[in-house]
Design a protein around this motif. Structure first.
Motif, PDB file in Angstrom:
ATOM      1  N   LEU A  22       8.451  -6.299  -4.531  1.00  0.00           N
ATOM      2  CA  LEU A  22       7.436  -5.792  -5.450  1.00  0.00           C
ATOM      3  C   LEU A  22       7.577  -4.274  -5.567  1.00  0.00           C
ATOM      4  O   LEU A  22       8.054  -3.618  -4.645  1.00  0.00           O
ATOM      5  CB  LEU A  22       6.048  -6.174  -4.920  1.00  0.00           C
ATOM      6  N   PRO A  23       7.189  -3.712  -6.708  1.00  0.00           N
ATOM      7  CA  PRO A  23       7.409  -2.282  -6.915  1.00  0.00           C
ATOM      8  C   PRO A  23       6.645  -1.416  -5.906  1.00  0.00           C
ATOM      9  O   PRO A  23       5.642  -1.850  -5.344  1.00  0.00           O
ATOM     10  CB  PRO A  23       6.891  -2.036  -8.337  1.00  0.00           C
ATOM     11  N   ALA A  24       7.155  -0.206  -5.725  1.00  0.00           N
ATOM     12  CA  ALA A  24       6.484   0.729  -4.811  1.00  0.00           C
ATOM     13  C   ALA A  24       5.378   1.454  -5.562  1.00  0.00           C
ATOM     14  O   ALA A  24       5.452   1.665  -6.763  1.00  0.00           O
ATOM     15  CB  ALA A  24       7.498   1.722  -4.252  1.00  0.00           C
ATOM     16  N   GLU A  25       4.346   1.809  -4.826  1.00  0.00           N
ATOM     17  CA  GLU A  25       3.216   2.543  -5.398  1.00  0.00           C
ATOM     18  C   GLU A  25       2.829   3.646  -4.420  1.00  0.00           C
ATOM     19  O   GLU A  25       3.016   3.519  -3.212  1.00  0.00           O
ATOM     20  CB  GLU A  25       2.032   1.601  -5.656  1.00  0.00           C
ATOM     21  N   SER A  26       2.293   4.726  -4.975  1.00  0.00           N
ATOM     22  CA  SER A  26       1.875   5.843  -4.134  1.00  0.00           C
ATOM     23  C   SER A  26       0.554   5.466  -3.477  1.00  0.00           C
ATOM     24  O   SER A  26      -0.378   5.040  -4.156  1.00  0.00           O
ATOM     25  CB  SER A  26       1.723   7.083  -5.007  1.00  0.00           C
ATOM     26  N   THR A  27       0.490   5.599  -2.158  1.00  0.00           N
ATOM     27  CA  THR A  27      -0.657   5.108  -1.402  1.00  0.00           C
ATOM     28  C   THR A  27      -1.098   6.156  -0.389  1.00  0.00           C
ATOM     29  O   THR A  27      -0.259   6.763   0.277  1.00  0.00           O
ATOM     30  CB  THR A  27      -0.256   3.816  -0.642  1.00  0.00           C
ATOM     31  N   PRO A  28      -2.416   6.387  -0.258  1.00  0.00           N
ATOM     32  CA  PRO A  28      -2.860   7.329   0.769  1.00  0.00           C
ATOM     33  C   PRO A  28      -2.402   6.849   2.151  1.00  0.00           C
ATOM     34  O   PRO A  28      -2.433   5.648   2.440  1.00  0.00           O
ATOM     35  CB  PRO A  28      -4.388   7.294   0.669  1.00  0.00           C
ATOM     36  N   LEU A  29      -2.019   7.796   2.962  1.00  0.00           N
ATOM     37  CA  LEU A  29      -1.528   7.463   4.302  1.00  0.00           C
ATOM     38  C   LEU A  29      -2.557   6.627   5.075  1.00  0.00           C
ATOM     39  O   LEU A  29      -2.201   5.740   5.859  1.00  0.00           O
ATOM     40  CB  LEU A  29      -1.231   8.775   5.034  1.00  0.00           C
ATOM     41  N   ALA A  30      -3.830   6.896   4.828  1.00  0.00           N
ATOM     42  CA  ALA A  30      -4.893   6.178   5.547  1.00  0.00           C
ATOM     43  C   ALA A  30      -4.884   4.678   5.259  1.00  0.00           C
ATOM     44  O   ALA A  30      -5.428   3.897   6.024  1.00  0.00           O
ATOM     45  CB  ALA A  30      -6.260   6.764   5.174  1.00  0.00           C
ATOM     46  N   ASN A  31      -4.257   4.275   4.148  1.00  0.00           N
ATOM     47  CA  ASN A  31      -4.211   2.839   3.811  1.00  0.00           C
ATOM     48  C   ASN A  31      -2.827   2.252   4.014  1.00  0.00           C
ATOM     49  O   ASN A  31      -2.545   1.172   3.498  1.00  0.00           O
ATOM     50  CB  ASN A  31      -4.601   2.615   2.341  1.00  0.00           C
ATOM     51  N   GLY A  34       1.180  -0.746   8.316  1.00  0.00           N
ATOM     52  CA  GLY A  34       1.786  -2.064   8.107  1.00  0.00           C
ATOM     53  C   GLY A  34       2.500  -2.215   6.779  1.00  0.00           C
ATOM     54  O   GLY A  34       3.152  -3.230   6.549  1.00  0.00           O
ATOM     55  N   ARG A  35       2.380  -1.229   5.906  1.00  0.00           N
ATOM     56  CA  ARG A  35       3.058  -1.306   4.601  1.00  0.00           C
ATOM     57  C   ARG A  35       4.517  -0.890   4.783  1.00  0.00           C
ATOM     58  O   ARG A  35       4.904  -0.283   5.773  1.00  0.00           O
ATOM     59  CB  ARG A  35       2.347  -0.399   3.590  1.00  0.00           C
ATOM     60  N   VAL A  36       5.342  -1.204   3.780  1.00  0.00           N
ATOM     61  CA  VAL A  36       6.785  -0.998   3.888  1.00  0.00           C
ATOM     62  C   VAL A  36       7.211   0.088   2.898  1.00  0.00           C
ATOM     63  O   VAL A  36       6.900  -0.006   1.703  1.00  0.00           O
ATOM     64  CB  VAL A  36       7.533  -2.311   3.600  1.00  0.00           C
ATOM     65  N   LEU A  37       7.925   1.079   3.400  1.00  0.00           N
ATOM     66  CA  LEU A  37       8.321   2.203   2.553  1.00  0.00           C
ATOM     67  C   LEU A  37       9.247   1.742   1.433  1.00  0.00           C
ATOM     68  O   LEU A  37      10.242   1.062   1.671  1.00  0.00           O
ATOM     69  CB  LEU A  37       9.049   3.259   3.380  1.00  0.00           C
ATOM     70  N   GLY A  38       8.914   2.160   0.209  1.00  0.00           N
ATOM     71  CA  GLY A  38       9.766   1.859  -0.939  1.00  0.00           C
ATOM     72  C   GLY A  38      10.845   2.894  -1.123  1.00  0.00           C
ATOM     73  O   GLY A  38      11.828   2.664  -1.829  1.00  0.00           O
ATOM     74  N   GLU A  39      10.654   4.051  -0.546  1.00  0.00           N
ATOM     75  CA  GLU A  39      11.704   5.069  -0.577  1.00  0.00           C
ATOM     76  C   GLU A  39      11.680   5.847   0.735  1.00  0.00           C
ATOM     77  O   GLU A  39      10.664   5.866   1.436  1.00  0.00           O
ATOM     78  CB  GLU A  39      11.551   6.002  -1.784  1.00  0.00           C
ATOM     79  N   LEU A 189       2.598  15.277   4.758  1.00  0.00           N
ATOM     80  CA  LEU A 189       2.369  14.394   3.603  1.00  0.00           C
ATOM     81  C   LEU A 189       1.091  13.587   3.804  1.00  0.00           C
ATOM     82  O   LEU A 189       0.788  13.171   4.913  1.00  0.00           O
ATOM     83  CB  LEU A 189       3.549  13.435   3.424  1.00  0.00           C
ATOM     84  N   ASP A 190       0.343  13.373   2.726  1.00  0.00           N
ATOM     85  CA  ASP A 190      -0.838  12.516   2.848  1.00  0.00           C
ATOM     86  C   ASP A 190      -0.748  11.269   1.977  1.00  0.00           C
ATOM     87  O   ASP A 190      -1.680  10.467   1.935  1.00  0.00           O
ATOM     88  CB  ASP A 190      -2.129  13.287   2.573  1.00  0.00           C
ATOM     89  N   THR A 191       0.369  11.111   1.278  1.00  0.00           N
ATOM     90  CA  THR A 191       0.600   9.844   0.570  1.00  0.00           C
ATOM     91  C   THR A 191       2.037   9.406   0.845  1.00  0.00           C
ATOM     92  O   THR A 191       2.898  10.226   1.180  1.00  0.00           O
ATOM     93  CB  THR A 191       0.431   9.965  -0.959  1.00  0.00           C
ATOM     94  N   VAL A 192       2.262   8.117   0.696  1.00  0.00           N
ATOM     95  CA  VAL A 192       3.616   7.568   0.829  1.00  0.00           C
ATOM     96  C   VAL A 192       3.829   6.564  -0.301  1.00  0.00           C
ATOM     97  O   VAL A 192       2.863   6.005  -0.827  1.00  0.00           O
ATOM     98  CB  VAL A 192       3.832   6.824   2.171  1.00  0.00           C
ATOM     99  N   ARG A 193       5.085   6.347  -0.643  1.00  0.00           N
ATOM    100  CA  ARG A 193       5.390   5.299  -1.626  1.00  0.00           C
ATOM    101  C   ARG A 193       5.747   4.031  -0.860  1.00  0.00           C
ATOM    102  O   ARG A 193       6.761   3.988  -0.160  1.00  0.00           O
ATOM    103  CB  ARG A 193       6.522   5.731  -2.559  1.00  0.00           C
ATOM    104  N   VAL A 194       4.878   3.052  -0.966  1.00  0.00           N
ATOM    105  CA  VAL A 194       5.087   1.784  -0.250  1.00  0.00           C
ATOM    106  C   VAL A 194       5.057   0.641  -1.260  1.00  0.00           C
ATOM    107  O   VAL A 194       4.424   0.742  -2.314  1.00  0.00           O
ATOM    108  CB  VAL A 194       4.004   1.550   0.833  1.00  0.00           C
ATOM    109  N   ARG A 351      10.118 -10.500   2.094  1.00  0.00           N
ATOM    110  CA  ARG A 351      11.059  -9.929   1.116  1.00  0.00           C
ATOM    111  C   ARG A 351      10.280  -9.289  -0.034  1.00  0.00           C
ATOM    112  O   ARG A 351      10.599  -8.187  -0.466  1.00  0.00           O
ATOM    113  CB  ARG A 351      12.009 -10.995   0.573  1.00  0.00           C
ATOM    114  N   LEU A 352       9.240  -9.950  -0.524  1.00  0.00           N
ATOM    115  CA  LEU A 352       8.432  -9.360  -1.597  1.00  0.00           C
ATOM    116  C   LEU A 352       7.825  -8.037  -1.139  1.00  0.00           C
ATOM    117  O   LEU A 352       7.693  -7.090  -1.913  1.00  0.00           O
ATOM    118  CB  LEU A 352       7.298 -10.313  -2.004  1.00  0.00           C
ATOM    119  N   ALA A 353       7.452  -7.970   0.138  1.00  0.00           N
ATOM    120  CA  ALA A 353       6.795  -6.767   0.670  1.00  0.00           C
ATOM    121  C   ALA A 353       7.785  -5.640   0.938  1.00  0.00           C
ATOM    122  O   ALA A 353       7.374  -4.546   1.323  1.00  0.00           O
ATOM    123  CB  ALA A 353       6.046  -7.110   1.951  1.00  0.00           C
ATOM    124  N   GLY A 354       9.086  -5.905   0.751  1.00  0.00           N
ATOM    125  CA  GLY A 354      10.072  -4.829   0.850  1.00  0.00           C
ATOM    126  C   GLY A 354      10.841  -4.754   2.145  1.00  0.00           C
ATOM    127  O   GLY A 354      11.606  -3.819   2.361  1.00  0.00           O
TER     128      GLY A 354
END
Ligand code: AMP
Ligand code: MG
Length: 449
Positions: A22-31, A34-39, A189-194, A351-354
């Motif tokens: 699934l595509p990556a989205e910019s997400t606040p670090l606080a959320n 367990g998410r997977v880095l898209g970049e 950084l306070d956001t990540v692309r996951v 796999r969908l989660a990256g």
């Protein structure tokens, strides 16, 4: 289909249906836990960003204290102080010291730090104003005695000794642990692309299945699979959405699939109703929405299994171009539901989660199964087991070849939830014969969260 699909064939077909995560989205670090880095995450700063002290003490010149000892201290003049969060405003000259806090920048002129424990504070006349090793707080002493020699560089954390600016600190595909989140925050950084979390609808089917609290009557049973699947989805890092309990009627089951598809869910899972009995309506219910195959997979438990994909121009009215929805129909026996989710759905959600290919399945350990087992010949069996553990350390006991000693966790029928809940791992019994004697070497899949 005239023959059973092997475990590997079934998994390959499912994974082949997922061309990209699934595509990556910019997400606040606080959320992002367990998410997977898209970049990849690359640091624009060095850590530490400047030389700093690793102790509360005094920034000095090492050459000034080469002969210092308990009985023969070196005496230095204190010419200033630098606290954490403060830029140094003085220089350390020969015979001088600047009081420094842990984490404060090393002032110019200093090449070492002497910890406060190795110093005694003195007044201008050289009289001690406190005991040796006093806490490095309170009024700044005029002088100090240094009771130990330090080498150049002592107690200094060098600029970039953790990482240099420009370093890739976390590659794409990394699952963000608490430590990884700390690292991302440390580089500012306070956001990540996951990757977006997969959204997964869960439908349980069966005329006999009751909602919690509903009277069971003479032939009803509470819904075990719905809550278990919701929990497995969440534990896999995806987001679970209940699509409720359907009767064994095509229209009821179809209406729930329709609702999930119209919501644009990434995955829909149904439990029950995937055999070929007259009331097994799951395949027919999905048919208008896309392609679906009923598979017989050579695994035990869990032979009947449906896998489908939504056609993009289906009848739900969802936007054309929305991502395809994957459909899994799992056998209704609770242990079969659990095992087929574990074997086939979890890797797909990951796999969908990256997650990278190597991390889709759980790692495989080796074990000795201390009980004999019987199974269907030609099917790979996944036996619910517990490990022998050291009574003190609680670690699994391994033999001289590193193999864990495991035993049956209880009854192995596909309805036996008590043994499933007690199990720590699945022992993998290869396809071939119908029995395995006690003491057989087997692969072991630990069941984690
Ligand atoms: P099915 O796959 O629909 O033929 O169901 C197989 C067996 O699993 C039957 O004994 C069902 O009663 C049982 N079963 C199906 N769904 C559930 C559920 N949600 N919770 C507990 N047992 C179930
Ligand atoms: Mg049923």
């Amino acid at each position: 289909m005239d023959r059973l699909l092997t475990y590997d064939e079934a998994l390959d077909r499912i994974l082949a249906a997922i061309s990209s995560p699934l595509p990556a989205e910019s997400t606040p670090l606080a959320n992002a836990l367990g998410r997977v880095l898209g970049e990849a995450v690359t640091s624009r700063v060095s850590l530490p960003p400047w030389d700093n002290s690793s102790m509360d003490g005094y920034a000095i010149r090492a050459a000034d204290v080469t002969g210092a000892a308990d009985a023969a201290p070196s005496r230095l003049a204190v010419v200033g102080e630098v606290r954490a969060g403060q830029a140094p405003d003085a220089t350390v000259g020969a015979g001088q010291a600047i009081r420094i806090a842990t984490g404060a920048p090393i002032p110019p002129g200093a090449d070492a730090v002497v910890p406060v424990e190795a110093t005694t504070p003195l007044d201008p006349a050289g009289v001690a104003t406190g005991p040796r090793g006093r806490e490095a707080t309170g009024p700044l002493p005029a002088r100090i005695d240094v009771h130990a020699a330090v080498v150049p560089g002592a107690w200094i954390r060098r600029e970039a000794s953790d990482l240099a600016a420009g370093t890739t600190v976390l590659p794409a595909g990394t699952t963000l642990t608490p430590a990884a989140i700390g690292l991302v925050a440390a580089i500012g950084l306070d956001t990540v692309r996951v990757h977006r979390r997969p959204t997964v609808g869960v439908v349980t089917t069966g005329d006999e299945i009751r909602q919690p609290g509903e009277p069971l009557g003479p032939a009803g049973i509470p819904d075990a699979n719905g809550p278990a699947l919701m929990a497995m989805v969440e534990a896999s890092g995806a987001q679970a959405v209940s699509l409720g309990l359907a009767l064994d009627r095509i229209d009821d089951v179809r209406a729930r699939f329709h609702a999930g598809l119209a919501d644009g869910l990434d995955v829909i899972i149904a439990s029950g109703g995937v055999s070929v009995g007259p009331y097994d309506v799951v395949r027919s219910a999905f048919e208008p929405f896309g392609s679906i195959d009923l598979w017989r997979v050579a695994v035990q438990p869990g032979k009947p299994f449906a896998f489908g994909r939504r056609r993009l121009e289906d009848e739900t009215g969802a936007e054309p171009g929305t991502a395809e929805t994957l459909f899994f129909g799992l056998p209704g026996n609770p242990v079969s539901t659990f095992v087929t989710f574990e074997l086939f759905v979890r890797p797909a959600l990951r796999r969908l989660a990256g997650l990278p290919d190597a991390e889709l399945a759980r790692p495989v350990d080796r074990a000795i199964l201390l009980d004999a087992v019987t199974k269907d010949a030609g099917r790979r069996a996944f036996i619910r087991v517990v490990a022998d553990r050291d009574p003190t350390t609680r670690t699994p006991i391994r033999d001289e070849m590193g193999r864990v000693r495991v035993r049956l966790a209880g009854g192995q029928g596909s309805h036996v939830l008590s043994a499933l809940a007690a199990a720590e791992a699945l022992a993998v019994i290869p396809e071939d014969g119908p029995t395995r004697p006690a003491g057989s070497a087997v692969d072991l899949i630990w069941l984690g969260s």
